[in-house]
Design a protein around this motif. Structure first.
Motif, PDB file in Angstrom:
ATOM      1  N   GLU A   1       0.799  -1.222   0.000  1.00 34.29           N
ATOM      2  CA  GLU A   1       0.000   0.000   0.000  1.00 34.29           C
ATOM      3  C   GLU A   1       0.835   1.276   0.000  1.00 34.29           C
ATOM      4  N   GLY A   2       2.039   1.175  -0.559  1.00 41.32           N
ATOM      5  CA  GLY A   2       2.869   2.378  -0.694  1.00 41.32           C
ATOM      6  C   GLY A   2       3.288   2.997   0.617  1.00 41.32           C
ATOM      7  N   THR A   3       3.404   2.188   1.690  1.00 39.69           N
ATOM      8  CA  THR A   3       3.694   2.771   3.000  1.00 39.69           C
ATOM      9  C   THR A   3       5.009   3.541   3.015  1.00 39.69           C
ATOM     10  N   GLU A   4       5.957   3.156   2.220  1.00 39.89           N
ATOM     11  CA  GLU A   4       7.261   3.816   2.269  1.00 39.89           C
ATOM     12  C   GLU A   4       7.214   5.225   1.695  1.00 39.89           C
ATOM     13  N   THR A   5       6.181   5.550   0.943  1.00 35.85           N
ATOM     14  CA  THR A   5       6.100   6.886   0.345  1.00 35.85           C
ATOM     15  C   THR A   5       5.090   7.783   1.050  1.00 35.85           C
ATOM     16  N   ILE A   6       4.133   7.234   1.780  1.00 40.60           N
ATOM     17  CA  ILE A   6       3.109   8.072   2.396  1.00 40.60           C
ATOM     18  C   ILE A   6       3.325   8.290   3.893  1.00 40.60           C
ATOM     19  N   VAL A   7       4.344   7.649   4.473  1.00 38.56           N
ATOM     20  CA  VAL A   7       4.670   7.871   5.875  1.00 38.56           C
ATOM     21  C   VAL A   7       5.604   9.071   5.980  1.00 38.56           C
ATOM     22  N   ASP A   8       5.409   9.895   7.005  1.00 40.61           N
ATOM     23  CA  ASP A   8       6.273  11.038   7.248  1.00 40.61           C
ATOM     24  C   ASP A   8       7.604  10.533   7.802  1.00 40.61           C
ATOM     25  N   TRP A   9       8.661  10.626   7.006  1.00 38.80           N
ATOM     26  CA  TRP A   9       9.959  10.089   7.414  1.00 38.80           C
ATOM     27  C   TRP A   9      10.885  11.161   7.973  1.00 38.80           C
ATOM     28  N   VAL A  10      10.332  12.320   8.341  1.00 40.72           N
ATOM     29  CA  VAL A  10      11.174  13.392   8.856  1.00 40.72           C
ATOM     30  C   VAL A  10      11.896  12.953  10.129  1.00 40.72           C
ATOM     31  N   ASN A  11      11.266  12.114  10.939  1.00 40.88           N
ATOM     32  CA  ASN A  11      11.879  11.632  12.174  1.00 40.88           C
ATOM     33  C   ASN A  11      11.544  10.152  12.331  1.00 40.88           C
ATOM     34  N   ASP A  12      12.132   9.532  13.352  1.00 45.95           N
ATOM     35  CA  ASP A  12      11.874   8.109  13.577  1.00 45.95           C
ATOM     36  C   ASP A  12      10.875   7.861  14.698  1.00 45.95           C
ATOM     37  N   LEU A  13      10.164   8.910  15.128  1.00 42.93           N
ATOM     38  CA  LEU A  13       9.190   8.758  16.200  1.00 42.93           C
ATOM     39  C   LEU A  13       7.970   7.986  15.698  1.00 42.93           C
ATOM     40  N   PRO A  14       7.334   7.186  16.559  1.00 46.91           N
ATOM     41  CA  PRO A  14       6.188   6.383  16.122  1.00 46.91           C
ATOM     42  C   PRO A  14       4.981   7.234  15.766  1.00 46.91           C
ATOM     43  N   LEU A  15       4.162   6.733  14.846  1.00 47.09           N
ATOM     44  CA  LEU A  15       2.954   7.429  14.413  1.00 47.09           C
ATOM     45  C   LEU A  15       1.840   7.244  15.432  1.00 47.09           C
ATOM     46  N   ALA A  16       1.144   8.311  15.757  1.00 43.71           N
ATOM     47  CA  ALA A  16      -0.018   8.219  16.638  1.00 43.71           C
ATOM     48  C   ALA A  16      -1.182   7.665  15.823  1.00 43.71           C
ATOM     49  N   ALA A  17      -1.495   6.401  16.029  1.00 45.26           N
ATOM     50  CA  ALA A  17      -2.504   5.719  15.224  1.00 45.26           C
ATOM     51  C   ALA A  17      -3.495   4.995  16.130  1.00 45.26           C
ATOM     52  N   PHE A  18      -4.350   4.161  15.527  1.00 46.23           N
ATOM     53  CA  PHE A  18      -5.292   3.327  16.264  1.00 46.23           C
ATOM     54  C   PHE A  18      -5.283   1.933  15.650  1.00 46.23           C
ATOM     55  N   MET A  19      -5.451   0.928  16.492  1.00 46.34           N
ATOM     56  CA  MET A  19      -5.500  -0.456  16.009  1.00 46.34           C
ATOM     57  C   MET A  19      -6.794  -1.098  16.484  1.00 46.34           C
ATOM     58  N   THR A  20      -7.431  -1.839  15.572  1.00 46.85           N
ATOM     59  CA  THR A  20      -8.682  -2.535  15.879  1.00 46.85           C
ATOM     60  C   THR A  20      -8.563  -3.987  15.447  1.00 46.85           C
ATOM     61  N   LEU A  21      -8.862  -4.893  16.369  1.00 45.54           N
ATOM     62  CA  LEU A  21      -8.905  -6.314  16.049  1.00 45.54           C
ATOM     63  C   LEU A  21     -10.291  -6.603  15.477  1.00 45.54           C
ATOM     64  N   THR A  22     -10.367  -6.848  14.179  1.00 45.64           N
ATOM     65  CA  THR A  22     -11.660  -7.064  13.531  1.00 45.64           C
ATOM     66  C   THR A  22     -12.048  -8.539  13.466  1.00 45.64           C
ATOM     67  N   SER A  23     -11.085  -9.424  13.612  1.00 41.70           N
ATOM     68  CA  SER A  23     -11.325 -10.863  13.730  1.00 41.70           C
ATOM     69  C   SER A  23     -10.091 -11.469  14.381  1.00 41.70           C
ATOM     70  N   GLU A  24     -10.117 -12.765  14.642  1.00 40.29           N
ATOM     71  CA  GLU A  24      -8.970 -13.387  15.293  1.00 40.29           C
ATOM     72  C   GLU A  24      -7.713 -13.297  14.438  1.00 40.29           C
ATOM     73  N   ARG A  25      -7.881 -13.156  13.136  1.00 43.95           N
ATOM     74  CA  ARG A  25      -6.728 -13.140  12.246  1.00 43.95           C
ATOM     75  C   ARG A  25      -6.657 -11.873  11.389  1.00 43.95           C
ATOM     76  N   THR A  26      -7.316 -10.820  11.843  1.00 40.37           N
ATOM     77  CA  THR A  26      -7.283  -9.563  11.097  1.00 40.37           C
ATOM     78  C   THR A  26      -7.225  -8.385  12.065  1.00 40.37           C
ATOM     79  N   ALA A  27      -6.302  -7.470  11.829  1.00 45.82           N
ATOM     80  CA  ALA A  27      -6.200  -6.230  12.595  1.00 45.82           C
ATOM     81  C   ALA A  27      -6.074  -5.083  11.603  1.00 45.82           C
TER      82      ALA A  27
END
Length: 302
Positions: free
Chosen positions: A248-274
């Motif tokens: 999904e083009g993550t290497e081009t759409i992530v802000d690489w100005v620094n190495d700090l982690p992205l403030a995001a959200f994670m949702t477990l939608t099934s036992e084998r999908t997040a």
């Protein structure tokens, strides 16, 4: 009003009007504590949030420590099955009697930092990044009864200049999904006197790096700080290692100005999908990436 009281008021007013920088803030607040000698018998424990309309919600102040991270080698045949991916380790919440977590004096945009909202201002005001903030809704929607001296959580901010239409905003979140985030805007008027009654605060540059709980609920959206290592291909969540389903083009759409982690959200939608939800460019909808569990990292994470 005595001379000391007047000095405190003048100092807070200068801070709010921009005539005092971040450095004098500690002195102003500290002087306020000495002047007032505030008596508090506040202990960490359960507090009650009374919301307008009569509903009552119990708030858990003593948050559990972050999940234990694997120890030992991170590479080779003896490496743990689910190594922690990322340069930064999750930061534990403050303990009873500790200074209030405040984040850094110069926070980086869209990065979560451990933050404690003080009880003495009833969740209405916050000191973050050397500036004073007030609740965007004015704080009129809820009345708070306190049994503890702080509400533990995370603070992040967004620079309004990037959107060209919105002012700077700060967001306070907790580990409790049932509690909505609280939005803050920069205070326009004089700084409130209650800031002079806050307990001592401590500053720290380390990001929160929260990974969510060991056993997340299905369909529950948790604050999650996504590492930039491996091009966001891998994530550690719910005690498992996950890999992005597509690049999904993550290497081009992530802000690489620094190495700090992205403030995001994670949702477990099934036992084998997040599903990871993370900020897009200003004015655009959040991006999402789907993850599937894997046993180990591949060669694509050098």
């Amino acid at each position: 009003m005595d001379d000391s009281e007047g000095s405190l008021r003048r100092g807070l007013r200068e801070l709010a009007e921009g005539n005092a920088g971040p450095a004098p803030l500690g002195a102003i607040v500290g002087r306020g504590r000495r002047i007032r000698q505030v008596r508090r018998s506040l202990a960490a424990g359960a507090a009650t949030l009374v919301v307008a309309g009569g509903s009552v919600l119990g708030v858990r102040w003593s948050e559990p420590s972050p999940p234990a991270l694997p120890s030992g080698p991170t590479d080779g045949p003896s490496a743990p099955a689910y190594p922690y991916e990322g340069k930064y380790r999750p930061q534990p919440p403050s303990g009873p009697g500790d200074p209030l977590d405040t984040g850094p004096r110069a926070p980086v945009e869209n990065v979560r930092y451990r933050y404690d909202l003080s009880a003495v201002c009833d969740l209405r005001y916050a000191v973050f990044g050397g500036r004073v903030w007030e609740r965007a809704d004015g704080g009129s929607s809820a009345t708070v009864r306190w049994a503890g001296d702080r509400m533990r959580g995370y603070m992040s901010w967004t620079d309004g200049r990037r959107s060209r239409s919105e002012p700077d905003t700060a967001v306070f979140e907790t580990d409790t999904p049932s509690l909505p985030a609280i939005g803050f805007r920069l205070l326009a008027g004089p700084a409130p006197e209650c800031l002079g009654q806050e307990p001592e605060r401590r500053y720290g540059d380390a990001p929160a790096a929260t990974l969510g709980p060991d056993r997340p609920g299905l369909g529950v959206r948790y604050p999650y700080d996504m590492t930039k290592e491996c091009g966001t291909r891998y994530a550690v969540f719910a005690g498992r290692l996950w890999r992005a389903e597509r690049e999904e083009g993550t290497e081009t759409i992530v802000d690489w100005v620094n190495d700090l982690p992205l403030a995001a959200f994670m949702t477990l939608t099934s036992e084998r999908t997040a599903v990871l939800e993370w900020p897009g460019p200003p004015g655009e909808s959040p991006r999402t990436t789907t993850y599937r569990p894997v046993e180990a990292r591949g060669d694509d994470c050098g």
